[in-house]
Design a protein around this motif. Structure first.
Motif, PDB file in Angstrom:
ATOM      1  N   HIS A 180       0.826  -1.208   0.000  1.00  0.00           N
ATOM      2  CA  HIS A 180       0.000   0.000   0.000  1.00  0.00           C
ATOM      3  C   HIS A 180       0.858   1.254   0.000  1.00  0.00           C
ATOM      4  O   HIS A 180       0.534   2.264  -0.630  1.00  0.00           O
ATOM      5  CB  HIS A 180      -0.934  -0.012   1.204  1.00  0.00           C
ATOM      6  CG  HIS A 180      -2.230   0.699   0.981  1.00  0.00           C
ATOM      7  ND1 HIS A 180      -3.384   0.408   1.660  1.00  0.00           N
ATOM      8  CD2 HIS A 180      -2.560   1.698   0.131  1.00  0.00           C
ATOM      9  CE1 HIS A 180      -4.353   1.198   1.250  1.00  0.00           C
ATOM     10  NE2 HIS A 180      -3.878   1.985   0.319  1.00  0.00           N
ATOM     11  N   LYS A 187      -8.859  -4.591   1.208  1.00  0.00           N
ATOM     12  CA  LYS A 187      -7.888  -3.675   1.796  1.00  0.00           C
ATOM     13  C   LYS A 187      -8.363  -2.227   1.778  1.00  0.00           C
ATOM     14  O   LYS A 187      -8.218  -1.492   2.755  1.00  0.00           O
ATOM     15  CB  LYS A 187      -6.549  -3.783   1.057  1.00  0.00           C
ATOM     16  CG  LYS A 187      -5.857  -5.133   1.202  1.00  0.00           C
ATOM     17  CD  LYS A 187      -5.369  -5.361   2.618  1.00  0.00           C
ATOM     18  CE  LYS A 187      -4.587  -6.668   2.718  1.00  0.00           C
ATOM     19  NZ  LYS A 187      -4.134  -6.941   4.101  1.00  0.00           N
ATOM     20  N   LEU A 209      -8.826   1.391  -3.959  1.00  0.00           N
ATOM     21  CA  LEU A 209      -7.726   0.805  -4.712  1.00  0.00           C
ATOM     22  C   LEU A 209      -8.221   0.131  -5.990  1.00  0.00           C
ATOM     23  O   LEU A 209      -9.199  -0.618  -5.972  1.00  0.00           O
ATOM     24  CB  LEU A 209      -6.984  -0.228  -3.868  1.00  0.00           C
ATOM     25  CG  LEU A 209      -6.062   0.298  -2.770  1.00  0.00           C
ATOM     26  CD1 LEU A 209      -5.435  -0.876  -2.022  1.00  0.00           C
ATOM     27  CD2 LEU A 209      -4.975   1.197  -3.346  1.00  0.00           C
TER      28      LEU A 209
END
Length: 509
Positions: A109, A132, A136
């Motif tokens: 990340h 996550k 993204l």
């Protein structure tokens, strides 16, 4: 090591595998596990029969298998997602290297990168991204079961490509097992010029040409919407009056046939010009990973034959004349499958990917994808269930190519990820830059990695020959949906396929 066998297949050439300390499983024809490992949906190619399937778990498994196949002069092809349009992930009498178990995905990340093993499919990557951080995203395919590495090797067109580029434009590094069984990691800034050339070649040079991809690293992006929401769906111009008015409007002409199944954007207002034509509106706000198109022809219960042809058009390529040709072809398609409304398994249509934008930031020579001035990537798809339609469907795709190819870039541009087994000038259509042959000569001088339309080393004599006008059904006898019956479970599908294959093998003896 596990092995299941059938008396019709000689295991002698593969006995040496038993002496190797590897973690793979070996599957022989006759078992459900073999059928599951090599399954592809398209009945035209489903019953290509490799002698064995090697299911790799580690990079060492891959390297050992490559070296074994090369030493024994055996054909080797690689399968992950199994979405090769021409069935090139399979072969007859050789080894299929199944890397689907090598599917780990890890996110960095902080550096906005994602590392993916070569056997992963997009579902593996997307599910982790969503878990996550909803914002993204990465440049990937719409179908969740397409192999990540194969998608990237073929350039990687995405509905997000106009903003973030092609998949290969976001690729940072790739690790492959070469024809010598050597593990090599390549990037764009390698000191070694041969490695730089290989990184150039694999970005658009297609799968199965230079080695077995065991891992990739690519960029991540943050969508502007904090929840990763985009607008996707269909706008359908159903009535002849609406279509005619649309095609005659110069300002809106290039929206015509633009996005096929998916159009993504932040605001519905961006598409306001299209709503003047009163289309059926199927656009919806959703998370970007929910855009996925589940193609039933790749499903385990698929019982269809299908064939494709592709074209890449430049800016301004969808002229009134081209639009009229497309409309004419669609009218002809309706006559080919007049029952398509009641039998969705049979259909002919043209799908469009819209690129341009960020994909034009690189020059054609910067990667092995030569068609950087392309804006529209089209594929003509014919799908049917009646074996008597084989000839008619191939002739329809041939006719579409005859009518549309002259308007494509240089009269030959096609998209390798929509590979067409009947293209005669495949070297120019898919591998336009001759440097690819020089890279092939360096990394695979004996042409170990090969298939019917693969890149050949400089000066190499072609090993695949066929007469002009060749069609797949003339070489193989595909099964019929009637032979497959009406299976209710995956186990039943694989058992039926195994029974048909055993029968085919016994008749060859």
């Amino acid at each position: 090591m596990n092995a299941s066998s059938n008396n019709a297949i000689s295991q002698e050439p593969f006995d040496d595998f038993n002496l190797m300390n590897i973690s793979t499983s070996i599957l022989f024809p006759g078992s459900n596990a073999y059928e599951e490992a090599i399954f592809i949906g398209n009945l035209l190619y489903r019953f290509k029969t490799p002698s064995i399937v090697v299911q790799a778990v580690t990079e060492e498994d891959v390297a050992v298998t490559v070296k074994f196949a090369k030493e024994h002069g055996l054909n080797l092809t690689v399968k992950s997602g199994g979405h090769s349009y021409a069935g090139y992930c399979l072969n007859h009498g050789g080894i299929v290297l199944d890397i689907s178990s090598m599917n780990k995905v890890s996110i960095d990340h902080e550096n906005m990168t994602v590392s993916i093993q070569g056997g992963a499919v997009w579902r593996d990557a997307y599910s982790l991204l969503k878990e996550k951080d909803l914002r993204l995203m990465m440049i990937g395919g719409q179908c969740p079961t397409v192999g990540v590495s194969a998608f990237l090797l073929g350039a990687g067109l995405s509905p997000f490509s106009r903003r973030y580029g092609l998949g290969i434009d976001n690729l940072l590094e790739m690790t492959i097992i070469t024809a010598n069984g050597e593990k090599v990691t390549v990037t764009h800034d390698d000191i070694d010029p041969a490695k730089r050339d290989l990184f150039w070649a694999i970005r658009g040079g297609g799968g199965g040409n230079f080695g077995v991809t065991v891992s990739v690293k690519t960029k991540l992006h943050n969508l502007r919407d904090p929840n990763g929401t985009v607008v996707c769906g269909e706008l359908y111009l159903g009535s002849p009056k609406a279509r005619g008015r649309f095609q005659s409007n110069d300002e809106c002409l290039e929206y015509d046939y633009l996005a096929g199944r998916s159009m993504c954007g932040r605001y519905l207002a961006d598409l306001a010009p299209l709503f003047d034509f009163n289309p059926d509106n199927g656009l919806k706000a959703m998370h970007w990973t929910d855009w996925e198109v589940i193609d039933a022809s790749f499903d385990v219960f698929s019982q269809v034959y299908y064939h494709h042809g592709s074209f890449i058009f430049a800016e301004g390529g969808i002229t009134p004349k081209v639009a009229a040709i497309i409309t004419q072809l669609m009218e002809e398609a309706k006559m080919l499958v007049p029952d398509s409304s009641s039998n969705s398994a049979s259909e002919c249509h043209i799908l469009w990917d819209h690129i341009g934008g960020a994909t034009t930031k690189l020059k054609p020579e910067d990667t092995a994808f030569p068609w950087r001035d392309g804006v529209y990537v089209a594929t003509v798809r014919a799908q049917w269930v009646d074996p008597s339609l084989h000839k008619r469907m191939f002739e329809f795709v041939d006719r579409a190519k005859e009518l549309l190819l002259p308007y494509s870039i240089q009269g030959k541009a096609a998209y390798i990820n929509y590979i067409d087994s009947t293209v005669e000038n495949w070297q120019e259509a898919y591998y336009a830059d001759p440097r690819l042959q020089h890279v092939k000569s360096h990394w695979d001088p004996t042409n170990f990695f090969q298939f019917e339309q693969s890149i050949e080393p400089v000066g190499h004599k072609r090993t695949h020959h066929r007469k002009p006008g060749w069609k797949p059904w003339e070489k193989f006898t595909p099964p019929t949906p009637q032979q497959l019956g009406n299976p209710k479970t995956k186990h039943h599908v694989y058992a039926t396929n195994a029974h048909i294959r055993r029968s085919m093998l016994s008749h060859k003896e």
